[in-house]
Design an enzyme around this catalytic site. Structure first.
Site, short mmCIF file in Angstrom:
data_model
loop_
_atom_site.label_atom_id
_atom_site.label_comp_id
_atom_site.label_asym_id
_atom_site.label_seq_id
_atom_site.Cartn_x
_atom_site.Cartn_y
_atom_site.Cartn_z
N ASN A 185 8.16 -7.43 10.65
CA ASN A 185 7.18 -6.57 9.99
C ASN A 185 5.90 -6.47 10.84
OD1 ASN A 185 5.55 -5.16 8.25
ND2 ASN A 185 5.97 -6.42 6.46
N VAL A 188 0.87 -1.17 0.00
CA VAL A 188 0.00 0.00 0.00
C VAL A 188 0.91 1.23 0.00
CG1 VAL A 188 -1.59 1.35 1.45
CG2 VAL A 188 -1.99 -1.10 1.11
N TYR A 209 -2.62 -8.85 9.31
CA TYR A 209 -3.08 -10.22 9.05
C TYR A 209 -3.83 -10.77 10.27
CZ TYR A 209 0.19 -9.86 5.14
OH TYR A 209 0.85 -9.46 4.01
N GLU A 239 3.64 -15.80 4.02
CA GLU A 239 4.85 -15.62 4.83
C GLU A 239 5.01 -14.13 5.08
OE1 GLU A 239 5.77 -17.14 1.65
OE2 GLU A 239 5.58 -19.22 2.31
C1 LIG Z 1 1.35 -3.79 5.75
C2 LIG Z 1 0.61 -2.78 4.88
C3 LIG Z 1 0.20 -3.46 3.58
C4 LIG Z 1 -0.65 -2.30 5.63
O1 LIG Z 1 -1.42 -1.47 4.76
P1 LIG Z 1 -2.44 -0.36 5.33
O2 LIG Z 1 -3.35 0.04 4.22
O3 LIG Z 1 -1.70 0.70 6.01
O4 LIG Z 1 -3.26 -1.21 6.43
P2 LIG Z 1 -4.74 -0.89 6.95
O5 LIG Z 1 -4.89 0.59 7.10
O6 LIG Z 1 -5.75 -1.58 6.09
O7 LIG Z 1 -4.70 -1.55 8.41
C5 LIG Z 1 -5.68 -2.49 8.83
C6 LIG Z 1 -5.30 -2.95 10.23
O8 LIG Z 1 -3.98 -3.55 10.22
C7 LIG Z 1 -3.26 -3.19 11.42
N1 LIG Z 1 -2.15 -2.29 11.07
C8 LIG Z 1 -1.82 -1.82 9.84
N2 LIG Z 1 -0.71 -1.03 9.91
C9 LIG Z 1 -0.33 -1.02 11.22
C10 LIG Z 1 0.73 -0.39 11.92
N3 LIG Z 1 1.64 0.40 11.28
N4 LIG Z 1 0.83 -0.61 13.25
C11 LIG Z 1 -0.06 -1.38 13.91
N5 LIG Z 1 -1.12 -1.99 13.30
C12 LIG Z 1 -1.24 -1.82 11.96
C13 LIG Z 1 -4.27 -2.47 12.29
O9 LIG Z 1 -4.99 -3.46 13.02
C14 LIG Z 1 -5.17 -1.83 11.25
O10 LIG Z 1 -6.47 -1.51 11.73
P3 LIG Z 1 -6.70 -0.09 12.49
O11 LIG Z 1 -6.02 0.98 11.67
O12 LIG Z 1 -8.20 0.03 12.52
O13 LIG Z 1 -6.07 -0.25 13.84
C15 LIG Z 1 1.48 -1.52 4.59
O14 LIG Z 1 2.02 -1.06 5.80
C16 LIG Z 1 2.61 -1.77 3.60
O15 LIG Z 1 2.43 -1.67 2.37
N6 LIG Z 1 3.82 -2.11 4.12
C17 LIG Z 1 4.99 -2.36 3.27
C18 LIG Z 1 4.83 -3.63 2.46
C19 LIG Z 1 4.56 -4.84 3.35
O16 LIG Z 1 5.09 -4.96 4.44
N7 LIG Z 1 3.74 -5.77 2.82
C20 LIG Z 1 3.42 -7.02 3.51
C21 LIG Z 1 4.38 -8.06 3.10
S1 LIG Z 1 4.05 -9.62 3.95
#
Ligand SMILES: CC(C)(COP(=O)(O)OP(=O)(O)OC[C@H]1O[C@@H](n2cnc3c(N)ncnc32)[C@H](O)[C@@H]1OP(=O)(O)O)[C@@H](O)C(=O)NCCC(=O)NCCS
Length: 147
Positions: free
Chosen positions: A107, A70, A114, A102
């Site tokens: 992270n 994202v 998840y 995985e």
């Molecule tokens: C991981 C990632 C995909 C999350 O995307 P996002 O759109 O920010 O996530 P969302 O806003 O949908 O979050 C949904 C829930 O996930 C959890 N969450 C997401 N980011 C979080 C953070 N930085 N810290 C704690 N909880 C988190 C929370 O429970 C959140 O719900 P809430 O905001 O109501 O508390 C994003 O941080 C990313 O792209 N990271 C880099 C790539 C990566 O790590 N991909 C996964 C590889 S396995």
């Protein structure tokens, strides 16, 4: 914001996004997944910009989440949750009942995401990742019609 199945027109936007994350996929990797029968790719789009990307590989009734990203500018606004919820509903319709993934042990945001979607830790793969080195936590989720 719109979540939908990916098309070829989305490849450049998805590659630009993947270039910003660890273990991100190249445009040719994304193209390969999009063309593969066993892959399912989805995007989140906002005003023509790709702000979310995920890809699964599917074998029989099992799928593996192979990529998820994202845009940094819109994180923590529910994009990943909406994108994955859409994708999981879609692959459920295709007969998928178990999903695996995985994730880097370090992270925390992804593990929290998840877990919030009902995935549970199912194993550990030592030194699975490089650059930087990290263990992988294997997580899994059973897909249910209303779950
Ligand atoms: C991981 C990632 C995909 C999350 O995307 P996002 O759109 O920010 O996530 P969302 O806003 O949908 O979050 C949904 C829930 O996930 C959890 N969450 C997401 N980011 C979080 C953070 N930085 N810290 C704690 N909880 C988190 C929370 O429970 C959140 O719900 P809430 O905001 O109501 O508390 C994003 O941080 C990313 O792209 N990271 C880099 C790539 C990566 O790590 N991909 C996964 C590889 S396995």
């Amino acid at each position: 914001m719109q979540t939908r199945k990916m098309t070829r027109a989305d490849i450049d936007g998805a590659a630009k996004l993947e270039a910003t994350v660890l273990d991100g996929w190249s445009a040719s990797g994304i193209f390969g997944a999009l063309e593969a029968d066993a892959s399912r790719c989805f995007v989140a789009e906002n005003g023509g910009e790709i702000i979310g990307f995920c890809a699964f590989s599917v074998v029989a009734n099992e799928a593996n989440l192979d990529a998820l990203s994202v845009s940094e500018a819109v994180r923590r606004q529910g994009v990943a949750r909406d994108l994955l919820s859409f994708a999981l509903r879609d692959i459920y319709k295709d007969g998928v009942r178990n999903v695996f993934l995985e994730v880097r042990r370090q992270n925390a945001p992804a593990i929290a995401l998840y877990t919030s979607l009902g995935f549970e830790a199912a194993g550990l793969r030592k030194n699975f990742y490089e650059k930087p080195s990290d263990d992988a936590i294997v997580m899994s989720k059973k897909l249910l019609l209303h779950g």
